[in-house]
Structures are given as structure tokens and as C-alpha cells.
Design a protein around this motif. Structure first.
Motif, mmCIF file in Angstrom:
data_model
loop_
_atom_site.group_PDB
_atom_site.id
_atom_site.type_symbol
_atom_site.label_atom_id
_atom_site.label_comp_id
_atom_site.label_asym_id
_atom_site.label_seq_id
_atom_site.Cartn_x
_atom_site.Cartn_y
_atom_site.Cartn_z
ATOM 1 N N PHE A 238 6.929 20.011 -10.238
ATOM 2 C CA PHE A 238 5.547 20.371 -10.581
ATOM 3 C C PHE A 238 4.553 19.714 -9.628
ATOM 4 C CE2 PHE A 238 7.824 20.324 -14.753
ATOM 5 C CZ PHE A 238 7.906 21.700 -14.881
ATOM 6 N N VAL B 6 0.876 -1.161 0.000
ATOM 7 C CA VAL B 6 0.000 0.000 0.000
ATOM 8 C C VAL B 6 0.916 1.214 0.000
ATOM 9 C CG1 VAL B 6 -1.966 1.118 1.067
ATOM 10 C CG2 VAL B 6 -1.563 -1.309 1.463
ATOM 11 N N LEU B 7 0.921 1.934 -1.104
ATOM 12 C CA LEU B 7 1.881 3.023 -1.269
ATOM 13 C C LEU B 7 1.199 4.379 -1.160
ATOM 14 C CD1 LEU B 7 3.174 1.083 -4.195
ATOM 15 C CD2 LEU B 7 4.878 2.062 -2.702
ATOM 16 N N PHE C 177 1.651 19.282 -7.074
ATOM 17 C CA PHE C 177 0.372 19.990 -7.108
ATOM 18 C C PHE C 177 0.226 20.895 -5.895
ATOM 19 C CE2 PHE C 177 -0.590 15.880 -9.293
ATOM 20 C CZ PHE C 177 -0.484 16.412 -10.562
ATOM 21 N N ILE D 203 -1.155 19.479 -2.714
ATOM 22 C CA ILE D 203 -0.230 18.600 -1.992
ATOM 23 C C ILE D 203 0.757 19.445 -1.201
ATOM 24 C CG2 ILE D 203 1.554 16.832 -2.236
ATOM 25 C CD1 ILE D 203 0.169 15.847 -4.717
ATOM 26 N N VAL E 125 -0.567 11.081 -2.749
ATOM 27 C CA VAL E 125 -2.022 11.199 -2.705
ATOM 28 C C VAL E 125 -2.643 10.482 -1.510
ATOM 29 C CG1 VAL E 125 -2.331 11.558 -5.174
ATOM 30 C CG2 VAL E 125 -2.297 9.253 -4.276
ATOM 31 N N ARG F 84 10.136 14.877 -18.315
ATOM 32 C CA ARG F 84 9.771 13.698 -17.541
ATOM 33 C C ARG F 84 9.479 12.523 -18.465
ATOM 34 N NH1 ARG F 84 5.114 15.101 -16.157
ATOM 35 N NH2 ARG F 84 4.041 13.712 -17.581
ATOM 36 N N LEU F 85 10.096 11.382 -18.147
ATOM 37 C CA LEU F 85 9.738 10.123 -18.808
ATOM 38 C C LEU F 85 8.888 9.345 -17.810
ATOM 39 C CD1 LEU F 85 12.809 10.496 -20.009
ATOM 40 C CD2 LEU F 85 12.642 8.048 -20.314
ATOM 41 N N ASN F 86 7.789 8.803 -18.264
ATOM 42 C CA ASN F 86 6.971 8.031 -17.336
ATOM 43 C C ASN F 86 7.480 6.608 -17.219
ATOM 44 O OD1 ASN F 86 5.173 10.118 -16.653
ATOM 45 N ND2 ASN F 86 4.165 9.855 -18.624
ATOM 46 N N LYS G 18 9.546 0.948 -11.053
ATOM 47 C CA LYS G 18 8.332 0.159 -10.919
ATOM 48 C C LYS G 18 7.926 -0.444 -12.257
ATOM 49 C CE LYS G 18 3.772 1.376 -9.348
ATOM 50 N NZ LYS G 18 2.810 2.491 -9.380
ATOM 51 N N MET G 19 8.026 0.378 -13.288
ATOM 52 C CA MET G 19 7.694 -0.086 -14.631
ATOM 53 C C MET G 19 8.611 -1.242 -15.043
ATOM 54 S SD MET G 19 5.794 0.903 -17.351
ATOM 55 C CE MET G 19 5.365 2.605 -17.275
ATOM 56 N N TYR H 296 3.296 11.124 -7.212
ATOM 57 C CA TYR H 296 2.786 12.224 -6.398
ATOM 58 C C TYR H 296 2.066 11.695 -5.165
ATOM 59 C CZ TYR H 296 4.218 15.204 -10.142
ATOM 60 O OH TYR H 296 4.990 15.855 -11.047
ATOM 61 N N PHE I 294 2.166 7.008 -2.673
ATOM 62 C CA PHE I 294 2.338 7.761 -3.911
ATOM 63 C C PHE I 294 1.592 7.109 -5.072
ATOM 64 C CE2 PHE I 294 5.543 9.734 -1.488
ATOM 65 C CZ PHE I 294 5.965 10.862 -2.135
ATOM 66 N N GLN I 295 1.113 7.945 -5.962
ATOM 67 C CA GLN I 295 0.502 7.472 -7.194
ATOM 68 C C GLN I 295 1.163 8.248 -8.323
ATOM 69 O OE1 GLN I 295 -3.710 8.257 -7.467
ATOM 70 N NE2 GLN I 295 -4.179 6.090 -7.589
ATOM 71 N N LYS I 296 1.705 7.558 -9.284
ATOM 72 C CA LYS I 296 2.413 8.183 -10.398
ATOM 73 C C LYS I 296 3.413 9.230 -9.913
ATOM 74 C CE LYS I 296 -0.975 7.315 -13.875
ATOM 75 N NZ LYS I 296 -1.115 7.438 -15.297
#
Lengths: 162, 403
Positions: B106, B63-64, B108, B111, B72, B179-181, B185-186, B70, B66-68
Motif C-alpha cells: 500500500f 537520520v533515516l 503511496f 512515493i 519520505v 499490518r501490525l505496527n 525499532k519498537m 514509508y 523512512f517514516q513508519k
């Protein structure tokens, strides 16, 4: 002459004859599939919470008393934690929309993303991962040899599971 | 501030690992920034480094916060922070401690405001600095060089994504941030996916497969030649490795089968479970260099560096290409630096010099940089104190913090 014709008919290839019958997935579905695959790579877990259907034994067992006090008299204390939970229950997507970046100028999260590469894509076999030269007619996946094509058709081609 | 220096707590709050410690310490503690649940122990959850007590790490559920990339999930983040600051780990005395915290580019606004609120109102730290980890890294890199470079480019390749940030005289060039997504994790998920399809179902084994990735994956310098090698049979296949998976009773941690014990027919007498890694070893990290290999329509890291630099004024380019710094966990993949250099060399105009610098500890580099920053003159001016926050609120934070 006529025998020649008959000959030709008999030798007609099965592959070509069935070509029309084969289902071909259109481009939009192919893209959708690919997007789903990429989204899958963003996931944190691929299985369910192992504690999900765990019934926790409450440490505070109900105290039975003789009087019939209604539980409504208990004041529900609102803790600071609840406050945070409510205020911050937003996922990434809502946060992104809230910022209204698309109408705000200047460098921001959306503009920082790198564009697609200027170099041609490389192709790899969807089964074994080695460089591939062929494309599956049905779904557009890549494969490198007949053996991999067979595996692909038996496992993934029209039944994308994972 | 008062004459006696207050203790400084430096927190590089990564999406997967929090790097945290006091500025007086030599190195930070690496604490998983998540709450984990194990199949075997159904009574408790493991917060952060409590996972060290867990014996059976198979099928670990994450259970993290962060999402992407950021923040959250604040409840989870609070749980982890509470644990880190508690006497179990750091025993922070909030009222006289200065906190330095990193956040992504960047970030938000909401946040950022929540961060201020939590650090000042909930924990009640004495003072706070929020910054981008790369900015600390850039500062440290420039001050460590004999001749202070005018510009540098920080590549931070972490768990959720990879950021490339050009700096000039310590200021980030906002137009050049890219930014490269694609992140660690990927890579792990991609490895899990292909192994599950080709050999053994491991989709649930994030923890184990992440170790597999760290143990056997590498960045190839001759991609197509390695592909040919990976196809060969027997001893000629120098790429092939057998990885023994942990069973958490006899084998506590997975390991690579030593070459002399390798059985190329793939049959082993012991009952251990094996994953055979051939092209997977280098095809997985390759996603960082060619995201399009798995259908992500983005530039790879070297191309993105060029893209970032070219968004800056031309007179800066020579300085930037000479000072490229690789940070973040993916930089630990062997061959990473060499590959970034050789790809860049091919892309950058011949007359410009290219120099790629990889610190000894790419993961903790930003944290160490934060410590270095806290020891510089003028550090006080980068802080917002609690009194200031109480008086001016959120505004003073958005004015002072360069994020």
C-alpha cells in the motif's frame, strides 16, 4: 459507649482518611499518557543531533577583492536537488491524508491494520516487569508489590518524564 | 530485449537495512539505509556502510529516509543510494543495468511516482521492476517446493512494522493483507526505555542497545514459567545474563558475560559497565506476540495470521496454514519460529495442518528471491524499459507493476 467511639476514631486508618485528598488522574489523561508513551517508541533518536550547533568551517573562504562587486550579480543556480527537496518535503502524515483513504474503498493502508486482540490483556508491573496484580489508584499504572509501588510513586506516578 | 542479458541490480530497500547486489552475486550486501552522525567524529557524517569506519559508536544519531515504513525523506535516500551505486560499493553502470526494487505494501502513489522518476530520469536505469518484497519471497518459496503449493502466507517482520500477506497461485490476496505496527525499532526502543528506567540511562544508545537485543533477547515458549525462573536468586535463575557494554576503547563490541564468569551478586572487579538482563530478555520480543503488553491495541503475530487467512475464501485455508513463511530480521530471534507454530496450533482448528517455514537467512530471503525471479522465463515482461517510460510515462508503471 463513648469510650468505644473514641477508640474507633483513634484507630481510624490514615490511608482511608486521606483517600479523598489523593489526586486521581482521569481516564482521558491516562489514555493521553499511554499514547505519548507509544509515540515515544516510534522515535528514531532520543537525543539532539550532535552536529546541530556545529559551525562548519566553510571550505570556500570569501575571496576579498578590491572591486566592490555586488553579490547580487551571481546567478543562483537551481539544482536538481533543490527541486526534489521542495517537491518531496512531505511527512508521513501529509502523505496519508493526501491519499484520502478513509473515503476510498477497498483494501488500503488503513484497512490493513490489525484490529485489537480478542484475548484479554496481560498485566505487568510498570517497575520491574513481572506479572502484576495491582493498579496504582492515582495514575492507573500497574505494580506488583509494595516496594515497586514506592518506586513508582517516587519516580513516575505524577511526574511522567521519559 | 537484446540477446545478451543485461546485469540485474536487486535492491530490497528496507527501512533500516538495504539489501543490495547484482543478481550474479551469491549474497547481497547489507547496508544501513541511513545517515549516521557520531559524537566523536564531528566533521563527517556516515552514509550507509561508511559506519564501518567509525570507531566510536556511542550515542550514534540516526537520520533515516523512512517514516513508519514509508519513504519520505528523499534527500537522505538519495545520499544512501548515490553511495551504494557509486564505485565505493557497487559501481553501477546505469545505462545497461536493470533495477529491481522493493517497496512496502500500500505504498503511496506519490512515493511510487517519485521512485519511477528517480530510477528512470535521475539514474537512468535501462529498465525497472518495482515489487513488494513478500511477493518475491512467495514466488521463490513456491517454486522451491517439490509439489508447488497453491497458497502461502508470508510474514515479513521488519524494522517499522510486520506485514502478513496471503498468496494464492502467486497473487497476493489484497483483502487479507494485515499490518501490525510493531517491528524491530519498537522492540529496541522498548528495551531502551525499560533499561533506562530500571538500571542505566541508555536512551541515546540505539546502536548498542540494538546489539544487546540481538545478542540476548529470545522468544519464550513458556512465558509464565520463564517469568518465575527470572525471579529466582543465584544459579537457579537460568534466564539471567549480564551484558558487558562496549566502551569503544578496550571493548569494541558488547558481549554476554560467559556463564562461568557470572557473579550473581552483580559485582565485578573490572571497570566494565554491565546491564543485567532477566525478564527483559523475553518480555521485549513478547511485544510481537502481545502488543497489548505495552498498550498497543493490536493482535499479535499468530492471531493476525489467523485474521489474515480468514479474510480469504475458506477452501484456501488448509493450503495457507500449511505454508507459512517467516521473513524479516525479527524472525532471527531465537525461539521465534517455535512460538509462532505453537501459538498458531492453539488457534487453528484441529483438523487443519499447520506448517511454519523459516528460511536460513530471513533477512536476505526476499533479496535472494528477487535474484531467483530475475532468472525465470518471462522476467522481461515484468519490466518497464526506459524507452517505454519515456513514451508512456507513469501510466505504464502503474499498469505493469503489481504493487
Amino acid at each position: 459507649m463513648s469510650s468505644k467511639m473514641a477508640d474507633k476514631k483513634a484507630r481510624e486508618s490514615g490511608r482511608l482518611r486521606d483517600a479523598d485528598k489523593r489526586r486521581v488522574i482521569d481516564n482521558i489523561t491516562r489514555l493521553k499518557r499511554q499514547r505519548r508513551q507509544i509515540e515515544n517508541l516510534e522515535r528514531d533518536n532520543f537525543h539532539d543531533d550532535p552536529h546541530a550547533n556545529l559551525v562548519l568551517v566553510n571550505k570556500k573562504l570569501p575571496q576579498f577583492s578590491d572591486t566592490n562587486d555586488s553579490p547580487a550579480t551571481k546567478k543562483k543556480k537551481k539544482t536538481r536537488g533543490d527541486h526534489f527537496k521542495q517537491r518531496f518535503r512531505k511527512n508521513f502524515q501529509t502523505l496519508l491524508e493526501e491519499e484520502q483513504l478513509s473515503i476510498r474503498g477497498g483494501p488500503n493502508y488503513l484497512t490493513a491494520q490489525v484490529p485489537p486482540s480478542e484475548y484479554p490483556e496481560r498485566k505487568f508491573c510498570a517497575v520491574c516487569g513481572f506479572p502484576s496484580n495491582y493498579t496504582c489508584v492515582t495514575c492507573g499504572a500497574r505494580y506488583c508489590c509494595v516496594r515497586c509501588l514506592g518506586t513508582h510513586q517516587d519516580t513516575r506516578c505524577l511526574k511522567w518524564t521519559v | 530485449m537484446d540477446g545478451k542479458m543485461a546485469p540485474v541490480l536487486v535492491l530490497d530497500n528496507g527501512a533500516y537495512t538495504a539489501k543490495v547486489g547484482f543478481s550474479t552475486e551469491k549474497e547481497p550486501r547489507l547496508i544501513p539505509n541511513c545517515v549516521m552522525k557520531s559524537k566523536a567524529e564531528r566533521r563527517k557524517t556516515f552514509v550507509g556502510n561508511q559506519i564501518d569506519e567509525c570507531k566510536d559508536l556511542s550515542g550514534l544519531f540516526y537520520v533515516l529516509p523512512f517514516q513508519k515504513g514509508y519513504l519520505v525523506n528523499w534527500d537522505v535516500q538519495r545520499q544512501v543510494w548515490d553511495h551504494i551505486f557509486s564505485k565505493d560499493v557497487l559501481n553501477v553502470n546505469f545505462a545497461d543495468t536493470v533495477a529491481m526494487v522493493t517497496e512496502p505494501f500500500f505504498n503511496f502513489t506519490s512515493i511510487q511516482e517519485s521512485m519511477n522518476e528517480i530510477f528512470f530520469e535521475e539514474y537512468q536505469f535501462k529498465a525497472l521492476q518495482r515489487a513488494n518484497g513478500s511477493t518475491w519471497s512467495a514466488h521463490r518459496y513456491s517454486s522451491a517446493q517439490q509439489k508447488k503449493p497453491l497458497c502461502c502466507v508470508v510474514v515479513d517482520t521488519g524494522y517499522s512494522f510486520t506485514h502478513i500477506t496471503p498468496y494464492c497461485r502467486g497473487k497476493k490476496m489484497k483483502d487479507g493483507i494485515r499490518r501490525l505496527n510493531v517491528g524491530g525499532k519498537m522492540l529496541t526502543n522498548h528495551l531502551k526505555e525499560i533499561i533506562s528506567y530500571r538500571q542505566l540511562h541508555v536512551l541515546d544508545e540505539t546502536y548498542v542497545m540494538n546489539q544487546v537485543k540481538e545478542d540476548v533477547c529470545y522468544v519464550s515458549s513458556q512465558f509464565y514459567r520463564d517469568m518465575e525462573t527470572a525471579k529466582l536468586r543465584g544459579k537457579d535463575n537460568t534466564v539471567l545474563r549480564d551484558y558487558v557494554l562496549p566502551d569503544f576503547s578496550q571493548i569494541k563490541r558488547g558481549y554476554v558475560k560467559p556463564l562461568e564468569e557470572m557473579n550473581y551478586a552483580g559485582k565485578y572487579k573490572g571497570g566494565e559497565q554491565i546491564i543485567r538482563m532477566a525478564n527483559e530478555r523475553f518480555a521485549v520480543p513478547e511485544v510481537l506476540f502481545h502488543p497489548s503488553d505495552i498498550g498497543i491495541q493490536e493482535m499479535g503475530i499468530p492471531e493476525a495470521i489467523v485474521h489474515a487467512v480468514e479474510a480469504c475464501p475458506e477452501e484456501m485455508h488448509p493450503h495457507m496454514y500449511m505454508n507459512i513463511i517467516l521473513t524479516g530480521g525479527n524472525a532471527l530471534l531465537s525461539g521465534f519460529k517455535e512460538r509462532v507454530f505453537s501459538d498458531l496450533r492453539a488457534l487453528v482448528p484441529q483438523q487443519l495442518e499447520v506448517k511454519v517455514h523459516q528460511p536460513d537467512h530471513p533477512i536476505t530471503y526476499a533479496w535472494e528471491a528477487g535474484v531467483a525471479l530475475s532468472n525465470t522465463a518471462g522476467f522481461d515482461k515484468m519490466l518497464v524499459t526506459r524507452q517505454q517510460y519515456d513514451e508512456y510515462g507513469q501510466n505504464i508503471c502503474s499498469e505493469k507493476f503489481d504493487v
